[in-house]
Design an enzyme around this catalytic site. Structure first.
Site, PDB file in Angstrom:
ATOM      1  N   ARG A  71     -10.470 -11.319   1.790  1.00 18.20           N
ATOM      2  CA  ARG A  71     -11.307 -12.391   1.235  1.00 18.20           C
ATOM      3  C   ARG A  71     -10.595 -13.739   1.310  1.00 18.20           C
ATOM      4  O   ARG A  71     -11.229 -14.783   1.381  1.00 18.20           O
ATOM      5  CB  ARG A  71     -11.720 -12.028  -0.197  1.00 18.20           C
ATOM      6  CG  ARG A  71     -10.574 -11.764  -1.118  1.00 18.20           C
ATOM      7  CD  ARG A  71     -10.984 -10.983  -2.369  1.00 18.20           C
ATOM      8  NE  ARG A  71     -11.039  -9.535  -2.148  1.00 18.20           N
ATOM      9  CZ  ARG A  71     -11.365  -8.645  -3.080  1.00 18.20           C
ATOM     10  NH1 ARG A  71     -11.683  -9.059  -4.301  1.00 18.20           N
ATOM     11  NH2 ARG A  71     -11.378  -7.370  -2.801  1.00 18.20           N
ATOM     12  N   LYS A  74       0.836  -1.198   0.000  1.00 19.96           N
ATOM     13  CA  LYS A  74       0.000   0.000   0.000  1.00 19.96           C
ATOM     14  C   LYS A  74       0.872   1.249   0.000  1.00 19.96           C
ATOM     15  O   LYS A  74       2.006   1.215   0.472  1.00 19.96           O
ATOM     16  CB  LYS A  74      -0.863   0.027   1.272  1.00 19.96           C
ATOM     17  CG  LYS A  74      -2.018  -0.944   1.275  1.00 19.96           C
ATOM     18  CD  LYS A  74      -2.853  -0.760   2.542  1.00 19.96           C
ATOM     19  CE  LYS A  74      -3.988  -1.752   2.581  1.00 19.96           C
ATOM     20  NZ  LYS A  74      -4.987  -1.547   1.516  1.00 19.96           N
TER      21      LYS A  74
HETATM   22  N1  BES Z   1      -8.290  -3.636   4.366  1.00 23.06           N
HETATM   23  C1  BES Z   1      -8.349  -3.236   3.005  1.00 23.06           C
HETATM   24  C2  BES Z   1      -9.608  -2.431   2.693  1.00 23.06           C
HETATM   25  C3  BES Z   1      -9.609  -1.004   3.127  1.00 23.06           C
HETATM   26  C4  BES Z   1      -8.873  -0.058   2.437  1.00 23.06           C
HETATM   27  C5  BES Z   1     -10.400  -0.588   4.151  1.00 23.06           C
HETATM   28  C6  BES Z   1      -8.920   1.269   2.800  1.00 23.06           C
HETATM   29  C7  BES Z   1     -10.458   0.744   4.518  1.00 23.06           C
HETATM   30  C8  BES Z   1      -9.720   1.671   3.846  1.00 23.06           C
HETATM   31  C9  BES Z   1      -8.353  -4.453   2.102  1.00 23.06           C
HETATM   32  O1  BES Z   1      -7.588  -5.513   2.539  1.00 23.06           O
HETATM   33  C10 BES Z   1      -7.787  -4.013   0.788  1.00 23.06           C
HETATM   34  O2  BES Z   1      -6.639  -3.678   0.768  1.00 23.06           O
HETATM   35  N2  BES Z   1      -8.605  -4.020  -0.244  1.00 23.06           N
HETATM   36  C11 BES Z   1      -8.186  -3.591  -1.524  1.00 23.06           C
HETATM   37  C12 BES Z   1      -8.794  -4.503  -2.543  1.00 23.06           C
HETATM   38  C13 BES Z   1      -8.259  -4.271  -3.931  1.00 23.06           C
HETATM   39  C14 BES Z   1      -6.812  -4.720  -4.004  1.00 23.06           C
HETATM   40  C15 BES Z   1      -9.104  -5.043  -4.907  1.00 23.06           C
HETATM   41  C16 BES Z   1      -8.662  -2.149  -1.722  1.00 23.06           C
HETATM   42  O3  BES Z   1      -9.766  -1.838  -1.312  1.00 23.06           O
HETATM   43  O4  BES Z   1      -7.881  -1.363  -2.240  1.00 23.06           O
HETATM   44 MN    MN Z   2      -5.589  -5.330   1.886  1.00 21.64          MN
END
Ligand code: BES
Ligand code: MN
Ligand code: ZN
Length: 508
Positions: A357, A283
């Protein structure tokens, strides 16, 4: 805080503070009117001097109102009487507590609970007042050093009374108070765990807290599956995420049996990702600290268990919380890796940041195989896309069972912990097509991200009546955990357990 229900006239309360409402344009509520009359117009005089108009959220503290027994009177602005709705009521309740925080009052008696809120009743008023108070009083300072702790001012307020108009209202209000306190206890647990940093709140720590919860409540049993147990079960998706971390994964399993023997349990599954750096699909640095909140789904399951155990609700409940970190490492998942889930479905990990997931699918399969629940609800901070779609007001709801969806939406509406349903149509499933495995863990583009995540989970929950709550936008606000969706979940369970009166009697 010690909360209780009372019924009595405002001018006769011998307390540190009496709380009464004033509508816009200085219109006194009945309780304010009573104090004004008893004190020869002290309230009206203050309003006439221009100190408060009654706009929503305003407060004015008056001292030593003569001929009334309390030490202070707190006037709270309610806004326009005909606009006085749910949010104005909550705002007034919150403003009152905020104003009291900085006073020396040790106890206070609120008459805001008397106020008429459109389409709501006394039960709702009491529950919301307690929820607002608890949120306003909550502070997280577990991680402040000893030096700075001493500087925090002590809260003088120890006891809050909520008034009801008639003695005949007491049972309903008492019931509402009991429920509200249980919900508060659960939400406070969820907030405390959520607010802890990732280096303290690890999977091992969450497992310890689950065991502690089971020790504190006779009705709850806890077992924790270790890595080797998960290997035996073939949880290849969950384990693939944990491989990228030095913290061992844990699968927390909670059981609460207070229903009849033959009653299938309700299952709650919560994402317990104690820190999500994204893994190899790292990230960006901005706000990455907030990914310590990625275990809030799991914390909400623990919170819901606490609440229902305090209420001793007559039902069977099982909770499963897959716990892991998601970090980049030599052993971590790499984009393109293919893993085999417990269900036997192979998954191409195209983005290691879609890890929620992966840990949830194995937990869901475990629940389905070991418990065959009557319904299964998972709670997860699953997608940033859900935050884009709904912001911070509503959790995203997905379900393959319309009656379950409706019950959850209603529970959210009743508690103000709202959810909004998004589609789970088969039309979206092809977006998860993989060249080399049964399914990809992400779709190619960014379209419908919250929905494709739900569709991924649905591949593992076809045999259950299932709902998924995406709480990415609601589990925390700014840098603070909110305790959501503990109110929604607890309300749903209160309702479900009361809808089977025959079984309820069997259980006791
Ligand atoms: N925990 C995150 C989701 C999230 C992101 C919650 C920002 C709150 C704020 C999750 O594990 C994630 O990283 N999801 C990705 C999915 C994508 C790679 C398809 C996302 O939402 O960017
Ligand atoms: Mn994630
Ligand atoms: Zn995550």
């Amino acid at each position: 805080m010690n909360y209780s229900i009372k019924s009595g006239t405002p001018e006769k309360q011998r307390v540190g503070c009496v709380i009464v409402g004033v509508y816009e344009h200085r219109k006194l509520s009945p309780a304010a009117e009573a104090i004004d009359r008893a004190s020869d117009g002290v309230l009206r005089a203050a309003l006439q001097h221009g100190d408060l108009d009654g706009k929503s959220g305003q407060t004015l503290l008056l001292h030593c109102a003569s001929k009334v027994l309390c030490k202070r009177v707190l006037l709270v602005g309610l806004g326009r009487e005909r606009d006085f709705d749910e949010s104005a009521y909550r705002k007034a309740c919150t403003a009152a507590i905020r104003a009291l925080r900085s006073t020396g009052a040790r106890d206070a008696h609120s008459y805001l609970t008397h106020l008429e809120v459109k389409n709501r009743n006394l039960h709702w008023n009491v529950r919301q007042a307690v929820w607002a108070a608890q949120n306003e009083l909550y502070r997280f300072n577990a991680c402040h050093g000893t030096g700075s702790k001493e500087k925090l001012p002590d809260l003088n307020l120890k006891r809050l009374f909520f008034d009801v108009p008639h003695h005949s209202n007491l049972p309903v209000a008492e019931r509402a108070l009991t429920e509200a306190c249980a919900i508060n206890a659960g939400a406070t647990l969820a907030k405390n765990l959520g607010n802890l940093p990732g280096n303290i709140c690890t999977p091992t720590y969450l497992a310890q807290q689950a065991r502690l919860l089971a020790r504190q409540h006779k009705g709850i049993r806890c077992k924790v599956l270790e890595q080797k147990d998960m290997e035996k079960l073939g949880m290849g998706a969950l384990l693939s995420v944990a491989r990228g971390s030095r913290q061992p994964p844990k699968l927390i399993v909670l059981e609460y049996r207070h229903g009849t023997r033959d009653q299938k349990p309700v299952a709650l599954v919560g994402k317990g990702l104690t820190f999500d750096a994204g893994g190899i699909s790292l990230k960006p640095a901005d706000k990455m600290d907030e990914m310590k909140f990625d275990m809030c789904g799991g914390a909400a399951v623990l919170g819901a268990f606490k609440a229902i155990a305090e209420l001793k609700l007559p039902l069977n409940l099982v909770g499963v919380i897959p716990c892991s970190e998601n970090l980049p490492d030599g052993q971590a998942n790499k984009p393109g890796d293919i893993v085999t889930s417990m269900a036997g479905i192979t998954i191409e990990v195209l983005n290691t940041d879609a890890e929620g997931r992966l840990i949830l699918c194995d937990a869901l399969t475990y629940v389905e195989k070991h418990y065959a629940p009557s319904v299964c609800v998972d709670i997860a901070t699953l997608t940033g896309a859900c935050v884009v779609a709904l912001g911070g007001h509503a959790s995203g709801l997905f379900s393959n069972t319309p009656t379950l969806a409706r019950a959850l939406l209603e529970a959210g509406d009743e508690t103000g912990d709202r959810a909004w349903q998004l589609p789970l149509w088969e039309d979206y499933q092809p977006m998860l097509k993989s060249e080399h495995a049964d399914v990809a863990n992400v779709s190619g583009g960014r379209d419908a991200g919250a929905i494709t995540a739900a569709c991924f989970l649905h591949r593992f929950t076809r045999k259950m009546k299932w709902a998924h709550l995406d709480v990415a936008g609601t589990a925390w606000k700014g840098k603070r955990a909110t305790g959501r969706p503990v109110p929604l979940l607890t309300q749903y369970l209160i309702k479900t357990s009361s809808e089977k009166p025959a079984k309820r009697n069997d259980a006791h």
